[in-house]
Write a protein that holds these residues in place. Sequence first.
Motif, mmCIF file in Angstrom:
data_model
loop_
_atom_site.group_PDB
_atom_site.id
_atom_site.type_symbol
_atom_site.label_atom_id
_atom_site.label_comp_id
_atom_site.label_asym_id
_atom_site.label_seq_id
_atom_site.Cartn_x
_atom_site.Cartn_y
_atom_site.Cartn_z
ATOM 1 N N ASP A 164 0.828 -1.214 0.000
ATOM 2 C CA ASP A 164 0.000 0.000 0.000
ATOM 3 C C ASP A 164 0.863 1.264 0.000
ATOM 4 O OD1 ASP A 164 -2.248 -1.535 0.031
ATOM 5 O OD2 ASP A 164 -2.521 -1.438 2.206
ATOM 6 N N LYS A 166 0.492 5.515 0.902
ATOM 7 C CA LYS A 166 -0.345 6.561 1.492
ATOM 8 C C LYS A 166 -0.081 7.873 0.764
ATOM 9 C CE LYS A 166 0.513 8.240 5.656
ATOM 10 N NZ LYS A 166 0.569 8.344 7.135
ATOM 11 N N LEU A 178 -3.593 3.727 -1.459
ATOM 12 C CA LEU A 178 -3.620 3.188 -2.824
ATOM 13 C C LEU A 178 -2.811 1.897 -2.905
ATOM 14 C CD1 LEU A 178 -2.862 6.457 -4.832
ATOM 15 C CD2 LEU A 178 -5.112 5.405 -4.501
ATOM 16 N N LYS A 179 -3.156 1.087 -3.878
ATOM 17 C CA LYS A 179 -2.347 -0.076 -4.194
ATOM 18 C C LYS A 179 -1.174 0.350 -5.068
ATOM 19 C CE LYS A 179 -4.650 -3.381 -2.152
ATOM 20 N NZ LYS A 179 -4.025 -4.149 -1.066
ATOM 21 N N ASN A 180 -0.099 -0.391 -5.004
ATOM 22 C CA ASN A 180 1.084 -0.093 -5.806
ATOM 23 C C ASN A 180 0.904 -0.721 -7.194
ATOM 24 O OD1 ASN A 180 3.577 0.476 -6.812
ATOM 25 N ND2 ASN A 180 4.743 -0.620 -5.241
ATOM 26 N N ASP A 181 0.129 -0.030 -8.059
ATOM 27 C CA ASP A 181 -0.147 -0.574 -9.386
ATOM 28 C C ASP A 181 -0.265 0.562 -10.407
ATOM 29 O OD1 ASP A 181 -2.651 0.555 -8.923
ATOM 30 O OD2 ASP A 181 -3.588 -1.351 -8.380
ATOM 31 N N GLU A 183 -2.819 1.686 -12.133
ATOM 32 C CA GLU A 183 -3.977 2.569 -11.953
ATOM 33 C C GLU A 183 -3.675 3.666 -10.926
ATOM 34 O OE1 GLU A 183 -8.649 2.346 -10.495
ATOM 35 O OE2 GLU A 183 -7.567 0.495 -10.932
ATOM 36 N N SER A 184 -3.025 3.277 -9.832
ATOM 37 C CA SER A 184 -2.659 4.258 -8.802
ATOM 38 C C SER A 184 -1.631 5.243 -9.338
ATOM 39 C CB SER A 184 -2.101 3.539 -7.578
ATOM 40 O OG SER A 184 -3.084 2.709 -6.984
ATOM 41 N N LYS A 187 -3.341 8.014 -11.141
ATOM 42 C CA LYS A 187 -3.983 8.944 -10.208
ATOM 43 C C LYS A 187 -2.950 9.902 -9.611
ATOM 44 C CE LYS A 187 -7.777 5.898 -8.750
ATOM 45 N NZ LYS A 187 -8.363 5.181 -7.589
ATOM 46 N N ILE A 188 -1.824 9.356 -9.209
ATOM 47 C CA ILE A 188 -0.767 10.186 -8.624
ATOM 48 C C ILE A 188 -0.252 11.189 -9.649
ATOM 49 C CG2 ILE A 188 1.598 10.136 -7.714
ATOM 50 C CD1 ILE A 188 0.872 7.422 -6.407
#
Length: 219
Positions: A164, A166, A178-181, A183-184, A187-188
């Motif tokens: 995860d 933060k 967030l998941k470490n992927d 898609e995240s 977003k970042i």
Amino acid sequence: MFCKDVYANKKEIFKNIGVLSDNSGIYDRLSVRDNLMLYADIYGVRRGNVEEILDKVGMIQDIKKEAKKLSKGMKQRLMIARAVLHKPKLLFLDEPSSSLDPGTTLEVHKLLRKLNDEGTTIFLTTHNMEEADKLCNRVAFLNDGEIVEIGNPKDLKLKYTTEDIKVILKDRSKVIMLKNDAESALKIKDWMENGQLIAIHSMEPSLEKIFLNLTGREL
């Protein structure tokens, strides 16, 4: 194999060992200075070490005070001074920062790091995981008398980290996990481009959390 006859060489061996334990070994009727002078004579170190070490633990102004008039925290500082007075090659410490204020704790930590840098091997037992994280190159977790994990603090935190992440945005009340992927990551990227991102944190656990997870016990 190289061995030493402990009984034949015990005086030499004791001179190279320092111990801070629950038993104070402090003489209440002697002054702070005279307590350390006694141990300076026993260890065969120069008497100038006494004032030098008292200054480092913040007790130089109490040098003439009787030990029985010291507070618990001041006695702890005196015991630390006694344990490191002769700059031992091997130092055993049991809860060294117990009863110490934050400022004195910082100075004691500096002293211990200096001793370690100069070649002293230090065995530290503590319930203070923050202290262990700051001072130790290697930690071992004990549970019911057995070692359940051992390693460098940084390596252990990486070993037990989650995937995860933060994220904190400009609205400080908004903390997002967030998941470490991929898609995240998108977003970042979007938050960064829009100037909304304040901080990103990986989720390495503290040593305390690792201990609790491994043992299911409170410290």
